[in-house]
Write a protein that holds these residues in place. Sequence first.
Motif, PDB file in Angstrom:
ATOM      1  N   PRO A 121      -6.310  14.250  -7.369  1.00 24.27           N
ATOM      2  CA  PRO A 121      -6.756  13.081  -6.591  1.00 24.27           C
ATOM      3  C   PRO A 121      -5.619  12.107  -6.279  1.00 24.27           C
ATOM      4  O   PRO A 121      -5.602  11.491  -5.212  1.00 24.27           O
ATOM      5  N   LEU A 122      -4.664  11.958  -7.200  1.00 22.85           N
ATOM      6  CA  LEU A 122      -3.534  11.065  -6.954  1.00 22.85           C
ATOM      7  C   LEU A 122      -2.688  11.577  -5.797  1.00 22.85           C
ATOM      8  O   LEU A 122      -2.268  10.810  -4.923  1.00 22.85           O
ATOM      9  N   ASN A 169       4.636  15.964  -1.973  1.00 21.64           N
ATOM     10  CA  ASN A 169       3.297  15.816  -2.544  1.00 21.64           C
ATOM     11  C   ASN A 169       2.387  16.978  -2.159  1.00 21.64           C
ATOM     12  O   ASN A 169       1.587  17.453  -2.973  1.00 21.64           O
ATOM     13  N   GLU A 206       1.739   6.501  -6.998  1.00 20.86           N
ATOM     14  CA  GLU A 206       0.664   7.414  -7.392  1.00 20.86           C
ATOM     15  C   GLU A 206       1.059   8.867  -7.138  1.00 20.86           C
ATOM     16  O   GLU A 206       0.728   9.758  -7.923  1.00 20.86           O
ATOM     17  N   ALA A 216       1.075   4.048  -2.956  1.00 20.23           N
ATOM     18  CA  ALA A 216       0.864   5.473  -2.678  1.00 20.23           C
ATOM     19  C   ALA A 216       2.045   6.308  -3.167  1.00 20.23           C
ATOM     20  O   ALA A 216       1.872   7.412  -3.700  1.00 20.23           O
ATOM     21  N   ASP A 218       0.832  -1.213   0.000  1.00 19.23           N
ATOM     22  CA  ASP A 218       0.000   0.000   0.000  1.00 19.23           C
ATOM     23  C   ASP A 218       0.863   1.259   0.000  1.00 19.23           C
ATOM     24  O   ASP A 218       0.566   2.238  -0.687  1.00 19.23           O
ATOM     25  N   GLU A 248      -2.485  10.820   2.149  1.00 19.64           N
ATOM     26  CA  GLU A 248      -3.224  10.159   3.232  1.00 19.64           C
ATOM     27  C   GLU A 248      -2.608   8.806   3.584  1.00 19.64           C
ATOM     28  O   GLU A 248      -2.492   8.451   4.750  1.00 19.64           O
ATOM     29  N   VAL A 249      -2.220   8.025   2.577  1.00 21.99           N
ATOM     30  CA  VAL A 249      -1.668   6.685   2.839  1.00 21.99           C
ATOM     31  C   VAL A 249      -0.259   6.785   3.414  1.00 21.99           C
ATOM     32  O   VAL A 249       0.090   6.084   4.378  1.00 21.99           O
ATOM     33  N   GLU A 266      -3.608  13.664  -3.350  1.00 19.81           N
ATOM     34  CA  GLU A 266      -4.356  13.625  -2.090  1.00 19.81           C
ATOM     35  C   GLU A 266      -4.364  12.218  -1.500  1.00 19.81           C
ATOM     36  O   GLU A 266      -4.133  12.037  -0.295  1.00 19.81           O
ATOM     37  N   ASN A 267      -4.630  11.207  -2.331  1.00 13.34           N
ATOM     38  CA  ASN A 267      -4.648   9.830  -1.847  1.00 13.34           C
ATOM     39  C   ASN A 267      -3.272   9.400  -1.366  1.00 13.34           C
ATOM     40  O   ASN A 267      -3.137   8.736  -0.330  1.00 13.34           O
ATOM     41  N   SER A 268      -2.231   9.781  -2.111  1.00 12.24           N
ATOM     42  CA  SER A 268      -0.870   9.408  -1.727  1.00 12.24           C
ATOM     43  C   SER A 268      -0.508   9.989  -0.368  1.00 12.24           C
ATOM     44  O   SER A 268       0.082   9.305   0.480  1.00 12.24           O
TER      45      SER A 268
END
Length: 653
Positions: A270-271, A294, A252, A249, A245, A277-278, A273-275
């Motif tokens: 979106p890539l 990021n 991404e 991340a 995971d 968070e993880v 933001e998700n990266s």
Amino acid sequence: MIHNLKNVLSILCFLFLLVVSAQSEEGEETTSLKQFQNTNTPQERFNFFFNAIDRYNVNSAYDWLDTIKIYLSNAQKTNDTLASKLYRVMQTQVYNDLGEYDKSTTLAKELYASKDSLDSTSRRIVLNVLDDNYANLQLFDKQIEIRKEKRELGLTENVAFYDIYSNLGLHRKARNQYIMEVKPTIADNDSYGLAKYHSKVGNYLRLDNSAPTALSELKKAKAYLDVFINDISIQKTEEQLFQSDLLKAEIEGNIGKCHVLLNEYEEAIPLLENSIEVLKTSPNNNYRGEVIENTLYLADANLQLERFFKAKKNLDIDFDNMGTLQNIKRNSLLAAYYDRVENFKNAATYYKRNERIKDSLNEKQSSIIKQQLVTIVANEDLENSQRLIDEQKKINELARNEMKAKDERINLVFISLIFTLLGFAGLVYAYLKSIKNQRLIADQKYIIENALVEKDSLLKEIHHRVKNNLQMVSSLLSLQTKNTRSKAAIVALEEGKSRVKAMALIHQKLYQNDDLSVIEMQGYIESLINSVQSVYKKGGHNISITIDAEGTELDIDRAIPFGLILNELVSNSFKYAFPENDENGKIYIHLRKNGDQGYFEYTDNGVGLPEDTEERTHSSMGIRLMNRLVNQLQSKLNIDKESEGVRFWFNFN
């Protein structure tokens, strides 16, 4: 009645408090810190600490540090030296996770001073912490010493330099060494290993300002990782899934950064933001820098889309231990933000901050980085000079064998047309490969102290001889043309001769230049067109040719494919574009290169391409040769059918 109601309410309140208390205790028991405190021995706590993949999810690193300090104090009071060392190793790691690298380094050095009393696991942890601390403190010579120590202890086989080169800004050198050292160690069926490999290569390309190529590598890395995650035949541990995971991340996030560099902001957000968070869930500081990067790229994307509130929110996040370059970028984005909202006073403040930081950086870093580079190269020379010499001998022997093979292929010209074409294709492939080998040799010679003394004179002699040999090939093809009656064979031989002349002209320009590394393309294109016109004596002289390549220079690896491509295009225009009259014929050639990004365009106003162009693409040697040459430039040939004529174009790095 009222009295009974009060009793019922009291009982309900008591039961509610019991439930809340039980839930609170249950919540405490599920935290990693609580489990750590409930273990019985220092060794068990040590093992739990370094095996917990989510130790900072609930309790912060400061909570862990306070707890470990209490255990350390108790161990010191009871003179338990073994327990004291275990807690100090954990304390060293926590300081590293907090980004307090100086404190972590001091503790680690004190521990390693008595390394004989440390077990193998503690030694490995202390050395890894020192390695990471020195990298973050930019003490790369110290980092190399630690890696040598790890090799002597059997913790690693090779002393890798690619990450150090990248930290010094030498991203292309880092990528080349990483590919050379890591690629051979990865099995073809190791999807996870291939994902990490392509992720690293893609990131080096991104840092080297090659965003389109980096994007391709990163998407390949994501595809390999998806294969690994979805492969039900592989039994995966919780740790492996967690690391997968994090890697996804990271990939991404780098893809999102590439989209920002390519001005594709909607795809990037979106890539990123998700990266973020993880990566925040990582139990140590390995991804802290990625989270900061990021976030800055996310702020940049929001700013470009005029989402000023979101951009300012991203920029207002208070990160600990932000790097100097990251601080400069944050100040630049804040200055741009205040410019956009017309708060010019604040914008000027951040511009001035950056100027002060850059001035200080220029004064301090320049000499430090030079010293670091000298130390690294000296170490690398001592470690690898014999290996490089052996490899160079092999490459020289290979080059001699290839030259001999070329002579044999030239002799095959006189046997038949088919073998001539096959031999020529092999010659082009082997010759381009030889050029790459020469470039690799030049890079390797740069590391060896006195290997460049006679380089210029030797290279000029080589280019002169290669040019003479290619002219001899051209002469042999001319003799064969005179002795051949078949019109098709004559045309094929003339085309071969034109391609040989295009390569010979490269070498002529090289040995005539003072700088052997690049070719001035305006003069080369003019000479090439004159050479092609001399082949087509009956046509092409009334065509108006415009060349726009002034000031553009290419190295030999790009100039040779480019020369062959242009030779094919000009020859095709002379032969086919103006079958009836070339008085109004026009050819336009445009070539530009800014930094690592280049653009080529070729147009004529002739009769254009035939209806069956797609079918001819697979059968025509000229078009297939152009496609292969453009692929070597890491690009794709584009063809546009105009109302009059045709347009060919492609981008290249």
